[in-house]
Scaffold this motif. Structure first.
Motif, PDB file in Angstrom:
ATOM      1  N   ALA A 263      23.727  23.467  48.121  1.00 52.66           N
ATOM      2  CA  ALA A 263      24.019  22.086  48.499  1.00 52.66           C
ATOM      3  C   ALA A 263      23.003  21.524  49.487  1.00 52.66           C
ATOM      4  CB  ALA A 263      25.414  21.997  49.102  1.00 52.66           C
TER       5      ALA A 263
ATOM      6  N   ARG B 108      16.360  22.102  49.914  1.00 49.26           N
ATOM      7  CA  ARG B 108      15.908  22.986  48.842  1.00 49.26           C
ATOM      8  C   ARG B 108      14.667  22.449  48.146  1.00 49.26           C
ATOM      9  NH1 ARG B 108      18.987  24.448  43.447  1.00 49.26           N
ATOM     10  NH2 ARG B 108      17.021  25.264  42.692  1.00 49.26           N
ATOM     11  N   ASP B 109      14.553  21.130  48.078  1.00 47.78           N
ATOM     12  CA  ASP B 109      13.395  20.544  47.389  1.00 47.78           C
ATOM     13  C   ASP B 109      12.077  20.939  48.056  1.00 47.78           C
ATOM     14  OD1 ASP B 109      14.716  19.430  45.309  1.00 47.78           O
ATOM     15  OD2 ASP B 109      14.813  17.409  46.138  1.00 47.78           O
TER      16      ASP B 109
ATOM     17  N   PRO C 185      22.688  17.408  45.225  1.00 51.39           N
ATOM     18  CA  PRO C 185      22.154  17.323  46.589  1.00 51.39           C
ATOM     19  C   PRO C 185      20.629  17.276  46.645  1.00 51.39           C
ATOM     20  CG  PRO C 185      22.896  19.556  46.142  1.00 51.39           C
ATOM     21  CD  PRO C 185      23.261  18.733  44.940  1.00 51.39           C
ATOM     22  N   SER C 186      19.949  17.662  45.569  1.00 46.05           N
ATOM     23  CA  SER C 186      18.479  17.679  45.606  1.00 46.05           C
ATOM     24  C   SER C 186      17.965  17.616  44.175  1.00 46.05           C
ATOM     25  CB  SER C 186      17.969  18.959  46.278  1.00 46.05           C
ATOM     26  OG  SER C 186      18.318  20.090  45.494  1.00 46.05           O
ATOM     27  N   TRP C 187      16.667  17.310  44.024  1.00 45.08           N
ATOM     28  CA  TRP C 187      16.082  17.242  42.685  1.00 45.08           C
ATOM     29  C   TRP C 187      16.055  18.617  42.036  1.00 45.08           C
ATOM     30  CZ3 TRP C 187      16.192  12.954  40.253  1.00 45.08           C
ATOM     31  CH2 TRP C 187      16.048  11.739  40.937  1.00 45.08           C
ATOM     32  N   SER C 188      15.793  19.655  42.841  1.00 49.46           N
ATOM     33  CA  SER C 188      15.773  20.992  42.225  1.00 49.46           C
ATOM     34  C   SER C 188      17.171  21.394  41.769  1.00 49.46           C
ATOM     35  CB  SER C 188      15.158  22.039  43.147  1.00 49.46           C
ATOM     36  OG  SER C 188      15.246  21.700  44.487  1.00 49.46           O
ATOM     37  N   ALA C 189      18.189  20.987  42.552  1.00 44.94           N
ATOM     38  CA  ALA C 189      19.551  21.304  42.144  1.00 44.94           C
ATOM     39  C   ALA C 189      19.910  20.548  40.857  1.00 44.94           C
ATOM     40  CB  ALA C 189      20.541  20.943  43.253  1.00 44.94           C
TER      41      ALA C 189
END
Lengths: 194, 393
Positions: A58, A62-63, B41-45
């Motif tokens: 979440a 992370r990006d 939550p993010s582009w990778s997710a």
């Protein structure tokens, strides 16, 4: 005896990070490092050159890890785990636990598996605690709002505490809403009318 | 009638609007779809959610499926881009200290001229410039690189283009971790609202009609599920058409700001949707008619030449063969499926599936299946023209 793997855990919350590290220790003698400050995350991780990175699914940060895949040579670039892999059970468990992992391409699966199993188990615990904490917090918030609304009603209609609560409950049932929502509407309206 | 469940993923941005509208105004229902939307939550997710089949389709940065086809990045799957959700929509902004230096040197923040803005930025930045972008594979990254490289100026010794998640951009700016940013609305306006940034340029000042977000699916999914793909594409396309109608713009902002959608007020969202941005905390307003385009000018058509441009740029930066990359990239934008599924829905279709990029200085009629259609100006700020048949030129 294979060399210990170098693992980076990205986690802001210190207690959660410790829990995860403890879990990973049980999976073997590995070199585990926690990065809590997420600014310049990619550079900090690159400097350690780990075999494995674990990060909350979440986390928007992370990006930043995607840069790692570009910074390193194609031979040892980190790849996102659980994507397009055959081990469907582990993938599902990882998603449910809210963990995403990056491993260096080419690392042998049997070396990673015990670590990931441990990581998934710990993230599951973290997830559960987080959900419980959020639920407690919400209940506390709702209680506060209901108390305020009750006070407003008691003053406005000159009734006792029980009667004020009963009135809100009746309204909530009639409108198919939660008592907390009715209370919130009342508090908001009262603030507007001040 | 049987209702078919369809799951689409998105990031909370103004250009997720077609998905929200398709759901909220019944365009999905009209196609017999039970559309559920899943925030990531993010582009990778989001990429992983799509790769793993947690969602059937997703809003995606146009360069992501291209980069995947070229083998770049941390994922091994392949995606197809079925249609564009919008053209343009990014803004570039600078930190308050940098804005002050630029003003002190006489720059007027006209929000139009990429040449003068670039020169002023480089001069004020001195030896170090750190620009935050949301993802390494994004039009933000491409536009920033293209802009800086083509200014004809020496670049700062320490030039760094680094990833910062959009919602964390204001924080990074305030903490002095970055000097400037390129981000999709509403996050640029949000930074202005917080008083930590001044907007310098719209992305459209660098490329006046740039592909921005696409509707992506796993490679082969649309071919294996033609009926479902068609329903999805028509629902999203009709939503884009609805958003593109000027009279609906106020409603768009209201719908996007409803609980559970974007965590930003309707007033701030409306700046992007209406093309009237507040660029600084002192309230200066700038009007940009093509700030973001959801429909007009065949904005939804996935031109293979747009993908080829992205592929060529990525290849040049990452040491890959540009001719190969342009060809592989072109195959990612599925103009064929767009024609197949949207023709009967009423979309006019251009005669060709690729064009010279950057050749139109003004809206220009071109041949279409129904006779002719108007394509908008699509110039690059430096007036270069990209010919997909000679990508490396």
């Amino acid at each position: 005896m294979p060399r210990p793997l170098s693992i980076v855990v990205v986690e802001k919350d210190r207690e959660r990070a410790l829990m995860i590290v403890d879990g990973l220790r049980e999976a073997g003698e590995h070199d585990v490092v926690v990065i809590g400050d997420e600014s310049s995350l990619a550079r900090r991780i690159a400097a350690r050159n780990p075999d494995l990175v674990l990060i909350d699914l979440a986390s928007p940060s992370r990006d930043m890890l995607e840069e790692l895949a570009l910074a390193t040579s194609p031979m040892d670039r980190p790849v996102a785990m659980f994507v397009d892999r055959t081990d469907g059970g582990m993938t599902q468990a990882a998603i449910d636990a809210g963990v995403s992992a990056y491993v260096v391409d080419g690392l042998r699966p049997e070396r990673i598996k015990p670590i990931l199993d441990a990581a998934i188990a710990r993230f599951q615990m973290v997830q559960k605690m987080r959900a419980e904490l959020a639920a407690t917090r919400r209940a506390l918030e709702e209680r506060k709002i209901i108390d305020r609304a009750k006070g407003l009603l008691m003053r406005a209609r000159n009734v006792g505490e029980d009667e004020a609560y009963a009135l809100m409950r009746k309204t909530a049932m009639a409108q198919g809403k939660k008592i907390a929502d009715v209370a919130q509407a009342l508090v908001t309206a009262a603030e507007l009318l001040k | 009638m049987n209702v078919i469940p369809l799951r689409l993923g998105y990031l909370p941005l103004v250009d997720a609007a077609p998905l929200f509208i398709a759901q909220a105004l019944g365009f999905a229902e009209q196609e017999g779809l039970d559309l559920s939307l899943h925030s990531a939550p993010s582009w990778s997710a989001l990429r992983d959610m799509l790769a793993m089949g947690i969602v059937d389709g997703a809003q995606m940065l146009a360069p992501v499926p291209v980069a995947m086809a070229l083998g770049l990045g941390a994922a091994r799957t392949r995606f197809d881009a079925l249609q564009l959700l919008n053209a343009n929509g990014d803004v570039i902004g600078v930190s308050e200290p940098l804005a002050e230096r630029m003003r002190a040197e006489g720059f007027a923040f006209d929000f139009t001229d990429a040449h003068s803005a670039g020169r002023a930025l480089l001069q004020a930045a001195g030896g170090r410039l750190r620009i935050g972008v949301p993802f390494p594979f994004s039009m933000h990254t491409e536009l920033v690189h293209y802009w800086l490289e083509n200014l004809g100026q020496p670049l700062p010794e320490l030039l760094e283009i680094r990833t910062v998640p959009p919602a964390l951009m204001p924080q990074a700016l305030e903490a002095g971790e970055i000097d400037a940013f390129a981000v999709g609305e509403p996050w640029g306006s949000h930074a202005v609202e917080l008083g930590v940034g001044t907007l310098l340029l719209p992305g459209s000042a660098i490329w006046s009609f740039a592909p921005e977000k696409v509707l992506a699916v796993r490679r082969g999914w649309a071919d294996a599920n033609p009926d479902l793909a068609g329903r999805m594409m028509r629902a999203v396309w009709r939503a884009c058409r609805w958003i593109g109608a000027p009279e609906n713009r106020f409603l768009v902002s209201d719908i996007l700001s409803a609980p559970g959608r974007l965590p930003i007020s309707a007033e701030v969202i409306d700046r992007a949707v209406s093309g009237r941005l507040i660029i600084s905390r002192s309230g200066e307003e700038r009007e940009v008619p093509n700030l973001i385009e959801f429909f007009e000018g065949a904005a939804n058509f996935p031109w293979r030449s747009q993908a080829a441009w992205i592929g060529m740029r990525l290849a040049a930066r990452h040491g890959l063969n540009q001719v190969w990359a342009a060809r592989v990239a072109g195959e990612v934008f599925r103009a064929d499926l767009y024609r197949q599924h949207l023709r009967d829905a009423g979309a006019d279709l251009p005669g060709a599936s690729e064009k010279l990029e950057g050749a139109l200085a003004m809206p220009t009629p071109v041949a279409s299946e129904r006779g002719s259609m108007i394509l908008p100006a699509d110039r690059f700020f430096n007036r270069r023209v990209f010919d997909p048949s000679e990508p490396a030129r």
